[in-house]
Motif scaffolding. Structure first.
Motif, PDB file in Angstrom:
ATOM      1  N   ILE A 123     -20.096 -22.848 -21.648  1.00  0.00           N
ATOM      2  CA  ILE A 123     -20.567 -23.791 -22.664  1.00  0.00           C
ATOM      3  C   ILE A 123     -19.543 -23.794 -23.789  1.00  0.00           C
ATOM      4  CG2 ILE A 123     -22.332 -24.306 -24.406  1.00  0.00           C
ATOM      5  CD1 ILE A 123     -24.412 -23.063 -22.515  1.00  0.00           C
ATOM      6  N   LEU A 141     -19.910 -18.437 -23.934  1.00  0.00           N
ATOM      7  CA  LEU A 141     -20.022 -19.497 -24.940  1.00  0.00           C
ATOM      8  C   LEU A 141     -18.766 -19.450 -25.787  1.00  0.00           C
ATOM      9  CD1 LEU A 141     -21.549 -21.595 -26.731  1.00  0.00           C
ATOM     10  CD2 LEU A 141     -22.476 -19.621 -27.985  1.00  0.00           C
ATOM     11  N   LEU A 153     -22.929 -15.899 -21.654  1.00  0.00           N
ATOM     12  CA  LEU A 153     -24.073 -16.798 -21.506  1.00  0.00           C
ATOM     13  C   LEU A 153     -25.262 -16.022 -20.955  1.00  0.00           C
ATOM     14  CD1 LEU A 153     -22.384 -19.969 -19.957  1.00  0.00           C
ATOM     15  CD2 LEU A 153     -23.011 -19.566 -22.348  1.00  0.00           C
ATOM     16  N   GLN A 156     -30.685 -17.939 -18.732  1.00  0.00           N
ATOM     17  CA  GLN A 156     -31.290 -19.246 -19.016  1.00  0.00           C
ATOM     18  C   GLN A 156     -30.217 -20.292 -19.291  1.00  0.00           C
ATOM     19  OE1 GLN A 156     -34.141 -19.222 -22.213  1.00  0.00           O
ATOM     20  NE2 GLN A 156     -34.732 -21.353 -21.864  1.00  0.00           N
ATOM     21  N   GLU A 157     -29.192 -19.941 -20.052  1.00  0.00           N
ATOM     22  CA  GLU A 157     -28.102 -20.886 -20.331  1.00  0.00           C
ATOM     23  C   GLU A 157     -27.342 -21.236 -19.061  1.00  0.00           C
ATOM     24  OE1 GLU A 157     -26.964 -19.812 -24.940  1.00  0.00           O
ATOM     25  OE2 GLU A 157     -26.301 -18.443 -23.343  1.00  0.00           O
ATOM     26  N   SER A 160     -29.308 -23.698 -17.246  1.00  0.00           N
ATOM     27  CA  SER A 160     -29.353 -24.989 -17.943  1.00  0.00           C
ATOM     28  C   SER A 160     -28.150 -25.864 -17.611  1.00  0.00           C
ATOM     29  CB  SER A 160     -29.455 -24.789 -19.454  1.00  0.00           C
ATOM     30  OG  SER A 160     -28.205 -24.388 -20.003  1.00  0.00           O
TER      31      SER A 160
END
Length: 177
Positions: A123, A141, A153, A156-157, A160
């Motif tokens: 991300i 991240l 991360l 859950q990320e 996603s």
């Protein structure tokens, strides 16, 4: 559905049958877009001096600019733009001659420059700048200008990333129906 596909020299964009391209988007030249991907309003994909490849189930959101770097004596391959599968590119991002692997979220307004490599499962926070030839390692991240690795991360990320791509496949199907 009307959209703007433009030939450049001998190169015509190659678009999968299940791809959605908004009527206000412009796709020029050496551009290949895979199954179930989408380009939203005011996206420009200009594959004139090198090629752009977009994988499957990837979405390029409103106002984003996709471009490449010229092949030259100093840089014999130039820098094409390669976008993998299940990639979400947020609104008004600028991607220039970089490589983005699978399951990446590029935050709104981010800029990724020539020769940068974005590995899978990343991300990039909104408004970030990835400098030329920078490589971002999987599973983190990244935020800032210039971008910095912040933290791993979460599970859950990571989930996603695929969910975001799936949501846009569903949305483009609604637009196509």
């Amino acid at each position: 559905m009307t959209f703007y596909l433009r030939q450049y020299q001998n190169h015509q964009p190659q678009i999968a049958n299940t791809t959605y391209i908004d009527a206000t988007a412009v796709v020029i030249g050496q551009v290949t877009i895979g199954e179930n991907s989408s380009l939203w309003p005011l996206v420009v994909a200009r594959g004139d001096v090198n090629h752009i490849d977009i994988g499957q189930r990837s979405n390029i959101q409103d106002g984003s600019i996709l471009h490449v770097s010229r092949i030259s004596t100093a840089n014999p391959n130039g820098y094409p733009l390669i976008i993998g599968n299940d990639v979400t590119v947020g609104h008004k991002a600028m991607l220039h001659g970089c490589q983005i692997e699978d399951r990446v979220l590029v935050g709104m307004g981010s800029i990724i420059l020539d020769g940068a490599i974005i590995e899978h499962d990343i991300i990039i926070g909104a408004g970030s700048l990835v400098p030329p030839k920078k490589q971002l390692c999987s599973g983190f991240l990244y935020i800032g200008s210039p971008v910095k690795q912040v933290r791993p991360l979460t599970e859950q990320e990571l989930m996603s990333l695929t969910q975001s791509a799936t949501n846009y496949v569903d949305l483009k199907d609604q637009y196509l129906s």
